[in-house]
Design an enzyme around this catalytic site. Structure first.
Site, PDB file in Angstrom:
ATOM      1  N   SER A  16       1.971  -7.338 -40.059  1.00 32.69           N
ATOM      2  CA  SER A  16       2.239  -8.377 -41.060  1.00 32.69           C
ATOM      3  C   SER A  16       0.995  -9.193 -41.383  1.00 32.69           C
ATOM      4  O   SER A  16       1.081 -10.181 -42.115  1.00 32.69           O
ATOM      5  CB  SER A  16       3.335  -9.317 -40.554  1.00 32.69           C
ATOM      6  N   THR A  47      -1.524  -9.860 -38.642  1.00 33.49           N
ATOM      7  CA  THR A  47      -1.945 -10.495 -37.398  1.00 33.49           C
ATOM      8  C   THR A  47      -3.469 -10.625 -37.311  1.00 33.49           C
ATOM      9  O   THR A  47      -3.999 -11.691 -36.973  1.00 33.49           O
ATOM     10  CB  THR A  47      -1.477  -9.646 -36.188  1.00 33.49           C
ATOM     11  N   TRP A  53      -5.791 -10.648 -39.605  1.00 32.55           N
ATOM     12  CA  TRP A  53      -6.306 -11.611 -40.575  1.00 32.55           C
ATOM     13  C   TRP A  53      -6.039 -13.050 -40.127  1.00 32.55           C
ATOM     14  O   TRP A  53      -6.941 -13.898 -40.111  1.00 32.55           O
ATOM     15  CB  TRP A  53      -5.623 -11.329 -41.908  1.00 32.55           C
ATOM     16  N   HIS A  66       3.952 -10.791 -30.603  1.00 28.30           N
ATOM     17  CA  HIS A  66       4.930 -10.126 -31.473  1.00 28.30           C
ATOM     18  C   HIS A  66       6.348 -10.339 -30.901  1.00 28.30           C
ATOM     19  O   HIS A  66       7.314  -9.780 -31.433  1.00 28.30           O
ATOM     20  CB  HIS A  66       4.692  -8.612 -31.496  1.00 28.30           C
ATOM     21  N   SER A  95       2.527   0.015 -43.694  1.00 25.62           N
ATOM     22  CA  SER A  95       1.366  -0.284 -42.851  1.00 25.62           C
ATOM     23  C   SER A  95       1.590   0.217 -41.414  1.00 25.62           C
ATOM     24  O   SER A  95       0.696   0.798 -40.790  1.00 25.62           O
ATOM     25  CB  SER A  95       1.100  -1.790 -42.876  1.00 25.62           C
ATOM     26  N   TYR A 142       2.025 -13.474 -45.924  1.00 30.06           N
ATOM     27  CA  TYR A 142       0.816 -12.680 -46.191  1.00 30.06           C
ATOM     28  C   TYR A 142       0.494 -12.775 -47.681  1.00 30.06           C
ATOM     29  O   TYR A 142      -0.657 -12.975 -48.073  1.00 30.06           O
ATOM     30  CB  TYR A 142       1.113 -11.231 -45.790  1.00 30.06           C
ATOM     31  N   ARG A 195      -7.063  -1.565 -42.964  1.00 32.84           N
ATOM     32  CA  ARG A 195      -6.880  -0.318 -43.722  1.00 32.84           C
ATOM     33  C   ARG A 195      -7.157  -0.545 -45.199  1.00 32.84           C
ATOM     34  O   ARG A 195      -8.177  -0.139 -45.722  1.00 32.84           O
ATOM     35  CB  ARG A 195      -5.457   0.230 -43.490  1.00 32.84           C
TER      36      ARG A 195
HETATM   37  P1  A3P Z   1      -2.436  -2.407 -44.623  1.00 36.53           P
HETATM   38  O1  A3P Z   1      -2.104  -1.301 -43.680  1.00 36.53           O
HETATM   39  O2  A3P Z   1      -1.381  -2.584 -45.676  1.00 36.53           O
HETATM   40  O3  A3P Z   1      -3.793  -2.272 -45.221  1.00 36.53           O
HETATM   41  P2  A3P Z   1      -1.790  -6.418 -38.332  1.00 36.53           P
HETATM   42  O4  A3P Z   1      -3.057  -7.158 -38.308  1.00 36.53           O
HETATM   43  O5  A3P Z   1      -0.573  -7.267 -38.142  1.00 36.53           O
HETATM   44  O6  A3P Z   1      -1.850  -5.234 -37.468  1.00 36.53           O
HETATM   45  O7  A3P Z   1      -1.621  -5.913 -39.839  1.00 36.53           O
HETATM   46  C1  A3P Z   1      -2.507  -4.985 -40.392  1.00 36.53           C
HETATM   47  C2  A3P Z   1      -2.422  -5.101 -41.883  1.00 36.53           C
HETATM   48  O8  A3P Z   1      -3.150  -6.272 -42.308  1.00 36.53           O
HETATM   49  C3  A3P Z   1      -3.107  -3.922 -42.552  1.00 36.53           C
HETATM   50  O9  A3P Z   1      -2.428  -3.759 -43.815  1.00 36.53           O
HETATM   51  C4  A3P Z   1      -4.514  -4.452 -42.729  1.00 36.53           C
HETATM   52  O10 A3P Z   1      -5.278  -3.754 -43.671  1.00 36.53           O
HETATM   53  C5  A3P Z   1      -4.233  -5.881 -43.142  1.00 36.53           C
HETATM   54  N1  A3P Z   1      -5.372  -6.771 -42.918  1.00 36.53           N
HETATM   55  C6  A3P Z   1      -6.184  -6.831 -41.842  1.00 36.53           C
HETATM   56  N2  A3P Z   1      -7.149  -7.735 -42.034  1.00 36.53           N
HETATM   57  C7  A3P Z   1      -6.954  -8.274 -43.257  1.00 36.53           C
HETATM   58  C8  A3P Z   1      -7.645  -9.261 -44.024  1.00 36.53           C
HETATM   59  N3  A3P Z   1      -8.732  -9.855 -43.570  1.00 36.53           N
HETATM   60  N4  A3P Z   1      -7.140  -9.571 -45.237  1.00 36.53           N
HETATM   61  C9  A3P Z   1      -6.042  -8.963 -45.712  1.00 36.53           C
HETATM   62  N5  A3P Z   1      -5.340  -8.012 -45.042  1.00 36.53           N
HETATM   63  C10 A3P Z   1      -5.804  -7.666 -43.825  1.00 36.53           C
END
Ligand code: A3P
Length: 305
Positions: free
Chosen positions: A68, A70, A72, A131, A161, A219, A289
């Protein structure tokens, strides 16, 4: 100590035999424990946190359903709370992955020494992430009055994701894992820390009852208007931007530092590895990603959506 751990391991394996299990996303099975679905090591972490974690009123807990945002929000909260400690040219985040900056409670609590060292290193205010569903949080979290930041992300993007991420770290000996299988499990609530809706609604209810202690962010809002969202977050965490910081546009700098473009371009996030435990390591690049809203449209049919 070793004997104690062996005893715990034995009772954990005995308990697993009593739980319902379903097809796993990265390992063979997920287990249903107190109405949610987990790996065995997550169950162990949750039980340990319930036994040992004593939240302090000054602690800050970032809570998310996996995928979701995390990574970031760890970067954002870390930068926000430590903005007097680091300047941008030599910022900790330039050489350390966001998961290195704020550990997961359920992972770090499994090693008493690391946990105590971390607590001391971040005095006076300990930043943790989790989580864990609300109903399984250690009771001291709510009784201490510490602050909780919950991040919600659009359901279908969370599913997509999760699917991308789990495919990358899935055990090689398991069969392939098409999106149809992931969709089927997810809609039945069977995914890591799922059901998704029970996870969200647990925290949503407690936020309605304790708006000064639990902040709900999304988000999508952070994507759309990061300045407004981060300013709100800073106020909630009792660290509002000072007048001179507003003049110096510190909030803009934090947003830039933690942006997807910046974090994903850093060497540490391209080649580094995050060890959540001695047995579980993930390459940092898997946490960054695409970072877009609405990517589900590229993977789900209308019917699935
Ligand atoms: P996507 O797979 O849709 O690209 P978590 O951090 O909870 O594991 O979630 C990962 C998701 O947050 C991934 O989404 C990832 O690319 C996205 N994410 C990670 N860093 C980010 C950032 N700085 N800004 C926006 N989205 C980010």
């Amino acid at each position: 100590h070793d004997d104690e751990y062996k005893k715990d391991d034995q009772s954990d394996s005995d308990m697993l035999l009593t739980l319902s299990k379903e097809k796993g996303w990265i390992t063979e099975y997920l287990y249903q424990y107190k109405s949610f679905w987990f790996t065995p090591s997550a169950i162990k972490g949750i039980k340990r946190a319930q036994q040992c974690f004593k939240a302090q009123p000054t602690d800050i807990l970032l809570v998310t359903f996996p995928k979701s945002g995390t990574t970031w929000f760890k970067a954002l909260i870390f930068s926000l709370m430590n903005r007097d400690r680091f300047d941008l040219a030599s910022h900790h985040l330039l050489t350390n992955g966001p998961h290195d900056c704020i550990p997961f409670l359920e992972a770090i609590i499994q090693d008493e020494t690391s946990y105590q060292d971390y607590r001391i290193s971040c005095l006076p205010c300990c930043l943790l992430a989790t989580h864990v569903p609300y109903s399984l949080l250690p009771t001291s979290v709510m009784s201490s009055g510490c602050k909780i930041v919950y991040v919600f992300r659009e359901t279908k993007d969370v599913l997509v994701s999760n699917w991308h991420y789990m495919k990358k770290i899935r055990l090689k000996e398991l069969p392939s894992f098409p999106i149809e299988d992931a969709h089927d499990l997810f809609r039945k609530g069977i995914s890591h820390f799922g059901p998704f809706w029970d996870h969200v609604s647990g925290y949503w209810k407690v936020c309605l009852e304790n708006p000064d202690k639990v902040l709900f962010l999304t988000y999508e809002d952070m994507k759309k208007d990061p300045i407004v969202c981060l300013t709100k977050l800073a106020k909630f965490l009792d660290k509002p931007f000072r007048l001179e910081e507003e003049r110096e546009e510190v909030v803009h700098e934090i947003v830039r530092l933690c942006s997807f473009e910046n974090l994903s371009s850093l060497d540490v996030n391209q080649t580094g590895v995050q060890y959540f435990s001695p047995q579980f390591a993930v390459e940092n690049r898997h946490f960054l990603r695409k970072g877009q809203v609405g990517d589900w449209r590229n993977h789900l049919t209308v019917e699935m959506a």
